[in-house]
Design a protein around this motif. Structure first.
Motif, PDB file in Angstrom:
ATOM      1  N   GLN A 197       0.838  -1.191   0.000  1.00 38.26           N
ATOM      2  CA  GLN A 197       0.000   0.000   0.000  1.00 38.26           C
ATOM      3  C   GLN A 197       0.871   1.238   0.000  1.00 38.26           C
ATOM      4  O   GLN A 197       1.914   1.270   0.640  1.00 38.26           O
ATOM      5  CB  GLN A 197      -0.896   0.014   1.239  1.00 38.26           C
ATOM      6  CG  GLN A 197      -2.039  -0.996   1.196  1.00 38.26           C
ATOM      7  CD  GLN A 197      -3.161  -0.562   0.280  1.00 38.26           C
ATOM      8  OE1 GLN A 197      -3.205   0.594  -0.142  1.00 38.26           O
ATOM      9  NE2 GLN A 197      -4.054  -1.473  -0.034  1.00 38.26           N
ATOM     10  N   VAL A 198       0.421   2.211  -0.727  1.00 36.98           N
ATOM     11  CA  VAL A 198       1.095   3.498  -0.764  1.00 36.98           C
ATOM     12  C   VAL A 198       0.093   4.572  -0.330  1.00 36.98           C
ATOM     13  O   VAL A 198      -1.011   4.643  -0.868  1.00 36.98           O
ATOM     14  CB  VAL A 198       1.616   3.826  -2.177  1.00 36.98           C
ATOM     15  CG1 VAL A 198       2.243   5.204  -2.197  1.00 36.98           C
ATOM     16  CG2 VAL A 198       2.616   2.770  -2.632  1.00 36.98           C
ATOM     17  N   GLN A 199       0.470   5.360   0.647  1.00 34.20           N
ATOM     18  CA  GLN A 199      -0.357   6.493   1.039  1.00 34.20           C
ATOM     19  C   GLN A 199       0.282   7.772   0.508  1.00 34.20           C
ATOM     20  O   GLN A 199       1.497   7.965   0.655  1.00 34.20           O
ATOM     21  CB  GLN A 199      -0.485   6.593   2.566  1.00 34.20           C
ATOM     22  CG  GLN A 199      -1.301   5.474   3.199  1.00 34.20           C
ATOM     23  CD  GLN A 199      -0.490   4.190   3.354  1.00 34.20           C
ATOM     24  OE1 GLN A 199       0.668   4.197   3.743  1.00 34.20           O
ATOM     25  NE2 GLN A 199      -1.116   3.069   3.038  1.00 34.20           N
ATOM     26  N   LEU A 200      -0.533   8.593  -0.116  1.00 32.84           N
ATOM     27  CA  LEU A 200      -0.053   9.847  -0.701  1.00 32.84           C
ATOM     28  C   LEU A 200      -0.787  11.018  -0.047  1.00 32.84           C
ATOM     29  O   LEU A 200      -2.019  11.001   0.050  1.00 32.84           O
ATOM     30  CB  LEU A 200      -0.303   9.866  -2.209  1.00 32.84           C
ATOM     31  CG  LEU A 200       0.328   8.723  -3.015  1.00 32.84           C
ATOM     32  CD1 LEU A 200      -0.139   8.775  -4.461  1.00 32.84           C
ATOM     33  CD2 LEU A 200       1.838   8.768  -2.954  1.00 32.84           C
ATOM     34  N   VAL A 201      -0.033  12.008   0.370  1.00 35.17           N
ATOM     35  CA  VAL A 201      -0.627  13.177   1.009  1.00 35.17           C
ATOM     36  C   VAL A 201      -0.114  14.429   0.325  1.00 35.17           C
ATOM     37  O   VAL A 201       1.095  14.713   0.363  1.00 35.17           O
ATOM     38  CB  VAL A 201      -0.311  13.230   2.517  1.00 35.17           C
ATOM     39  CG1 VAL A 201      -0.919  14.495   3.138  1.00 35.17           C
ATOM     40  CG2 VAL A 201      -0.852  11.987   3.215  1.00 35.17           C
ATOM     41  N   GLU A 202      -1.037  15.171  -0.282  1.00 33.24           N
ATOM     42  CA  GLU A 202      -0.674  16.417  -0.943  1.00 33.24           C
ATOM     43  C   GLU A 202      -0.760  17.584   0.039  1.00 33.24           C
ATOM     44  O   GLU A 202      -1.550  17.567   0.982  1.00 33.24           O
ATOM     45  CB  GLU A 202      -1.610  16.712  -2.119  1.00 33.24           C
ATOM     46  CG  GLU A 202      -1.666  15.652  -3.187  1.00 33.24           C
ATOM     47  CD  GLU A 202      -2.797  14.678  -3.002  1.00 33.24           C
ATOM     48  OE1 GLU A 202      -3.240  14.060  -3.980  1.00 33.24           O
ATOM     49  OE2 GLU A 202      -3.260  14.544  -1.842  1.00 33.24           O
ATOM     50  N   SER A 203       0.028  18.584  -0.225  1.00 33.27           N
ATOM     51  CA  SER A 203      -0.014  19.819   0.560  1.00 33.27           C
ATOM     52  C   SER A 203       0.482  20.967  -0.302  1.00 33.27           C
ATOM     53  O   SER A 203       1.053  20.745  -1.378  1.00 33.27           O
ATOM     54  CB  SER A 203       0.848  19.692   1.821  1.00 33.27           C
ATOM     55  OG  SER A 203       2.199  19.461   1.484  1.00 33.27           O
ATOM     56  N   GLY A 204       0.264  22.183   0.173  1.00 39.27           N
ATOM     57  CA  GLY A 204       0.781  23.347  -0.524  1.00 39.27           C
ATOM     58  C   GLY A 204      -0.247  24.129  -1.319  1.00 39.27           C
ATOM     59  O   GLY A 204       0.082  25.172  -1.887  1.00 39.27           O
ATOM     60  N   GLY A 205      -1.464  23.625  -1.384  1.00 42.77           N
ATOM     61  CA  GLY A 205      -2.495  24.360  -2.106  1.00 42.77           C
ATOM     62  C   GLY A 205      -2.905  25.617  -1.366  1.00 42.77           C
ATOM     63  O   GLY A 205      -2.502  25.862  -0.228  1.00 42.77           O
ATOM     64  N   GLY A 206      -3.720  26.428  -2.021  1.00 44.41           N
ATOM     65  CA  GLY A 206      -4.181  27.650  -1.385  1.00 44.41           C
ATOM     66  C   GLY A 206      -4.759  28.612  -2.392  1.00 44.41           C
ATOM     67  O   GLY A 206      -5.031  28.258  -3.545  1.00 44.41           O
ATOM     68  N   LEU A 228       3.304  22.637  -4.829  1.00 47.83           N
ATOM     69  CA  LEU A 228       2.622  21.508  -4.203  1.00 47.83           C
ATOM     70  C   LEU A 228       3.628  20.417  -3.873  1.00 47.83           C
ATOM     71  O   LEU A 228       4.588  20.223  -4.611  1.00 47.83           O
ATOM     72  CB  LEU A 228       1.544  20.953  -5.123  1.00 47.83           C
ATOM     73  CG  LEU A 228       0.499  21.935  -5.655  1.00 47.83           C
ATOM     74  CD1 LEU A 228      -0.542  21.180  -6.479  1.00 47.83           C
ATOM     75  CD2 LEU A 228      -0.147  22.704  -4.537  1.00 47.83           C
ATOM     76  N   SER A 229       3.355  19.729  -2.786  1.00 44.94           N
ATOM     77  CA  SER A 229       4.162  18.584  -2.401  1.00 44.94           C
ATOM     78  C   SER A 229       3.271  17.356  -2.276  1.00 44.94           C
ATOM     79  O   SER A 229       2.095  17.476  -1.920  1.00 44.94           O
ATOM     80  CB  SER A 229       4.863  18.833  -1.062  1.00 44.94           C
ATOM     81  OG  SER A 229       5.746  19.923  -1.146  1.00 44.94           O
ATOM     82  N   CYS A 230       3.839  16.215  -2.547  1.00 45.37           N
ATOM     83  CA  CYS A 230       3.144  14.946  -2.393  1.00 45.37           C
ATOM     84  C   CYS A 230       4.084  14.007  -1.636  1.00 45.37           C
ATOM     85  O   CYS A 230       5.080  13.554  -2.197  1.00 45.37           O
ATOM     86  CB  CYS A 230       2.788  14.367  -3.750  1.00 45.37           C
ATOM     87  SG  CYS A 230       2.150  12.676  -3.705  1.00 45.37           S
ATOM     88  N   ALA A 231       3.749  13.768  -0.383  1.00 43.58           N
ATOM     89  CA  ALA A 231       4.578  12.907   0.456  1.00 43.58           C
ATOM     90  C   ALA A 231       4.000  11.503   0.462  1.00 43.58           C
ATOM     91  O   ALA A 231       2.806  11.311   0.734  1.00 43.58           O
ATOM     92  CB  ALA A 231       4.637  13.467   1.870  1.00 43.58           C
ATOM     93  N   ALA A 232       4.842  10.535   0.161  1.00 41.19           N
ATOM     94  CA  ALA A 232       4.417   9.137   0.124  1.00 41.19           C
ATOM     95  C   ALA A 232       4.888   8.398   1.368  1.00 41.19           C
ATOM     96  O   ALA A 232       5.954   8.690   1.910  1.00 41.19           O
ATOM     97  CB  ALA A 232       4.961   8.459  -1.121  1.00 41.19           C
ATOM     98  N   SER A 233       4.082   7.440   1.785  1.00 37.71           N
ATOM     99  CA  SER A 233       4.463   6.584   2.906  1.00 37.71           C
ATOM    100  C   SER A 233       3.927   5.183   2.663  1.00 37.71           C
ATOM    101  O   SER A 233       3.122   4.963   1.760  1.00 37.71           O
ATOM    102  CB  SER A 233       3.901   7.136   4.224  1.00 37.71           C
ATOM    103  OG  SER A 233       2.494   7.170   4.188  1.00 37.71           O
ATOM    104  N   GLY A 234       4.422   4.242   3.445  1.00 37.48           N
ATOM    105  CA  GLY A 234       3.988   2.857   3.318  1.00 37.48           C
ATOM    106  C   GLY A 234       4.873   2.033   2.414  1.00 37.48           C
ATOM    107  O   GLY A 234       5.015   0.833   2.586  1.00 37.48           O
TER     108      GLY A 234
END
Length: 126
Positions: free
Chosen positions: A1-10, A20-26
């Motif tokens: 499984q891969v979890q993706l979390v975007e940030s940086g919008g506005g 924008l950033s997309c941090a992956a985990s898992g």
């Protein structure tokens, strides 16, 4: 499984920039093609850009060429989207996506990507 979390919008004025950033985990994404898509209400999610597993190859939709730049830091398991000279029509929810096909090529279809983030809103005021 891969979890993706975007940030940086506005919210940004036309002509402005966002990153924008997309941090992956898992799981490491260092072997995967990564992409950014975007979607506005009532329309289909559309391809924006993708980047190869090594970062050496990229592809952009025509309307963002020369303004958007995708990059990745495999050591940080993160993908970025630098958006410059933003236009009103860039307003959308932006999604990060991962294609679980080790060392695969660049692809632009939604069905080609296996994992998606929850999205981050980008609003450009005219």
């Amino acid at each position: 499984q891969v979890q993706l979390v975007e940030s940086g919008g506005g919210l940004v004025q036309a002509g402005g920039s966002l990153r924008l950033s997309c941090a992956a985990s898992g799981r490491t994404i260092s072997n995967y093609t990564m992409a950014w898509f975007r979607q506005v209400p009532g329309k289909e999610r559309e391809f924006v850009t993708c980047i190869s597993w090594s970062g050496s190859s990229t592809y952009y939709r025509e309307s963002v060429k020369g303004r958007f730049f995708v990059s990745r830091d495999n050591g940080k398991n993160t993908v970025y989207l630098q958006m410059n000279n933003l236009k009103f029509e860039d307003t959308a929810v932006y999604y990060c996506a991962a294609r679980v096909h080790p060392f695969g090529g660049l692809v632009t279809g939604r069905v080609d990507y296996n994992y998606w983030g929850q999205g981050t809103q980008v609003t450009v005021s005219s």
